[in-house]
Design a protein around this motif. Structure first.
Motif, PDB file in Angstrom:
ATOM      1  N   MET A 113       0.834  -1.178   0.000  1.00 33.40           N
ATOM      2  CA  MET A 113       0.000   0.000   0.000  1.00 33.40           C
ATOM      3  C   MET A 113       0.884   1.249   0.000  1.00 33.40           C
ATOM      4  N   ALA A 114       0.340   2.309  -0.578  1.00 32.38           N
ATOM      5  CA  ALA A 114       1.055   3.586  -0.643  1.00 32.38           C
ATOM      6  C   ALA A 114       0.034   4.709  -0.515  1.00 32.38           C
ATOM      7  N   GLU A 115       0.532   5.876  -0.219  1.00 31.67           N
ATOM      8  CA  GLU A 115      -0.339   7.043  -0.193  1.00 31.67           C
ATOM      9  C   GLU A 115      -0.357   7.676  -1.573  1.00 31.67           C
ATOM     10  N   LEU A 116      -1.478   8.274  -1.921  1.00 35.99           N
ATOM     11  CA  LEU A 116      -1.626   8.881  -3.237  1.00 35.99           C
ATOM     12  C   LEU A 116      -0.562   9.943  -3.481  1.00 35.99           C
ATOM     13  N   GLY A 117      -0.178  10.671  -2.449  1.00 41.00           N
ATOM     14  CA  GLY A 117       0.856  11.689  -2.579  1.00 41.00           C
ATOM     15  C   GLY A 117       2.213  11.134  -2.975  1.00 41.00           C
ATOM     16  N   ASP A 118       2.440   9.825  -2.737  1.00 38.54           N
ATOM     17  CA  ASP A 118       3.687   9.179  -3.157  1.00 38.54           C
ATOM     18  C   ASP A 118       3.625   8.710  -4.607  1.00 38.54           C
ATOM     19  N   LEU A 119       2.414   8.528  -5.140  1.00 41.41           N
ATOM     20  CA  LEU A 119       2.228   8.007  -6.493  1.00 41.41           C
ATOM     21  C   LEU A 119       2.000   9.100  -7.532  1.00 41.41           C
ATOM     22  N   ALA A 120       1.635  10.292  -7.070  1.00 40.13           N
ATOM     23  CA  ALA A 120       1.303  11.365  -8.015  1.00 40.13           C
ATOM     24  C   ALA A 120       1.586  12.727  -7.392  1.00 40.13           C
ATOM     25  N   ARG A 121       1.920  13.677  -8.249  1.00 35.52           N
ATOM     26  CA  ARG A 121       1.971  15.083  -7.821  1.00 35.52           C
ATOM     27  C   ARG A 121       0.543  15.581  -7.931  1.00 35.52           C
ATOM     28  N   ILE A 122       0.038  16.174  -6.887  1.00 36.54           N
ATOM     29  CA  ILE A 122      -1.366  16.579  -6.838  1.00 36.54           C
ATOM     30  C   ILE A 122      -1.433  18.095  -6.828  1.00 36.54           C
ATOM     31  N   ARG A 123      -2.224  18.631  -7.755  1.00 41.73           N
ATOM     32  CA  ARG A 123      -2.366  20.080  -7.859  1.00 41.73           C
ATOM     33  C   ARG A 123      -3.848  20.416  -7.960  1.00 41.73           C
ATOM     34  N   SER A 124      -4.315  21.300  -7.120  1.00 41.44           N
ATOM     35  CA  SER A 124      -5.698  21.769  -7.233  1.00 41.44           C
ATOM     36  C   SER A 124      -5.674  23.224  -7.664  1.00 41.44           C
ATOM     37  N   LYS A 125      -6.732  23.596  -8.372  1.00 38.21           N
ATOM     38  CA  LYS A 125      -6.772  24.972  -8.882  1.00 38.21           C
ATOM     39  C   LYS A 125      -8.211  25.403  -9.099  1.00 38.21           C
ATOM     40  N   GLY A 152      -6.381  24.355  -1.249  1.00 35.52           N
ATOM     41  CA  GLY A 152      -6.446  23.426  -0.126  1.00 35.52           C
ATOM     42  C   GLY A 152      -6.986  22.058  -0.475  1.00 35.52           C
ATOM     43  N   PHE A 153      -7.639  21.908  -1.602  1.00 34.81           N
ATOM     44  CA  PHE A 153      -8.253  20.629  -1.941  1.00 34.81           C
ATOM     45  C   PHE A 153      -7.229  19.553  -2.295  1.00 34.81           C
ATOM     46  N   ALA A 154      -6.073  19.924  -2.793  1.00 36.47           N
ATOM     47  CA  ALA A 154      -5.038  18.936  -3.102  1.00 36.47           C
ATOM     48  C   ALA A 154      -4.614  18.192  -1.844  1.00 36.47           C
ATOM     49  N   HIS A 155      -4.557  18.889  -0.749  1.00 33.56           N
ATOM     50  CA  HIS A 155      -4.127  18.289   0.516  1.00 33.56           C
ATOM     51  C   HIS A 155      -5.080  17.172   0.964  1.00 33.56           C
ATOM     52  N   LEU A 156      -6.344  17.266   0.634  1.00 28.83           N
ATOM     53  CA  LEU A 156      -7.311  16.254   1.037  1.00 28.83           C
ATOM     54  C   LEU A 156      -7.021  14.889   0.438  1.00 28.83           C
ATOM     55  N   LEU A 157      -6.372  14.861  -0.724  1.00 25.61           N
ATOM     56  CA  LEU A 157      -6.089  13.591  -1.388  1.00 25.61           C
ATOM     57  C   LEU A 157      -4.691  13.049  -1.106  1.00 25.61           C
ATOM     58  N   THR A 158      -3.799  13.862  -0.613  1.00 21.83           N
ATOM     59  CA  THR A 158      -2.397  13.476  -0.452  1.00 21.83           C
ATOM     60  C   THR A 158      -2.234  12.206   0.384  1.00 21.83           C
ATOM     61  N   GLY A 159      -2.926  12.085   1.486  1.00 25.87           N
ATOM     62  CA  GLY A 159      -2.773  10.938   2.373  1.00 25.87           C
ATOM     63  C   GLY A 159      -3.697   9.778   2.072  1.00 25.87           C
ATOM     64  N   MET A 160      -4.420   9.835   0.976  1.00 18.40           N
ATOM     65  CA  MET A 160      -5.349   8.759   0.607  1.00 18.40           C
ATOM     66  C   MET A 160      -4.566   7.472   0.345  1.00 18.40           C
ATOM     67  N   VAL A 161      -4.971   6.381   0.985  1.00 15.76           N
ATOM     68  CA  VAL A 161      -4.272   5.101   0.840  1.00 15.76           C
ATOM     69  C   VAL A 161      -4.714   4.414  -0.454  1.00 15.76           C
ATOM     70  N   VAL A 162      -3.722   3.974  -1.234  1.00 14.30           N
ATOM     71  CA  VAL A 162      -3.961   3.300  -2.510  1.00 14.30           C
ATOM     72  C   VAL A 162      -3.385   1.892  -2.396  1.00 14.30           C
ATOM     73  N   GLU A 163      -4.158   0.907  -2.805  1.00  9.18           N
ATOM     74  CA  GLU A 163      -3.683  -0.484  -2.764  1.00  9.18           C
ATOM     75  C   GLU A 163      -2.876  -0.838  -3.992  1.00  9.18           C
TER      76      GLU A 163
END
Length: 95
Positions: free
Chosen positions: A1-13, A84-95
């Motif tokens: 398992m990994a966090e989404l922030g480790d698998l992708a650069r996340i940018r909200s706008k 601030g919305f990018a931060h909401l997805l950063t710690g999302m756990v991905v299998e």
């Protein structure tokens, strides 16, 4: 398992007065894992039932658009640019 922030650069706008956009720029080799996340999981994490999703495999990007919780610039709008919305997805756990 990994966090989404480790698998992708996340940018909200900001995407106008009524919409926000979140771009998930996948790291090499992680697009398939990110693309496998159900849209409902993103919606639950963001607290919005109106999430629209656009998969762009040639660019290795997943794009999410959601209605702003408040109209941009209104008295109750606390995040004018949607940053601030990018931060909401950063710690999302991905299998």
């Amino acid at each position: 398992m990994a966090e989404l922030g480790d698998l992708a650069r996340i940018r909200s706008k900001n995407a106008g007065p009524f919409w926000l956009t979140i771009d998930l720029f996948c790291e090499p080799g992680s697009y398939a894992r990110v693309a496998a996340i159900p849209t409902a999981a993103f919606a639950a994490r963001l607290g919005s039932a109106g999430v629209k999703r656009f998969d762009l495999p040639d660019l290795q990007v997943v794009k999410l658009s959601l209605p702003r919780p408040e109209v941009q610039g209104s008295l109750r709008d606390r995040d004018m640019h949607g940053a601030g919305f990018a931060h909401l997805l950063t710690g999302m756990v991905v299998e």
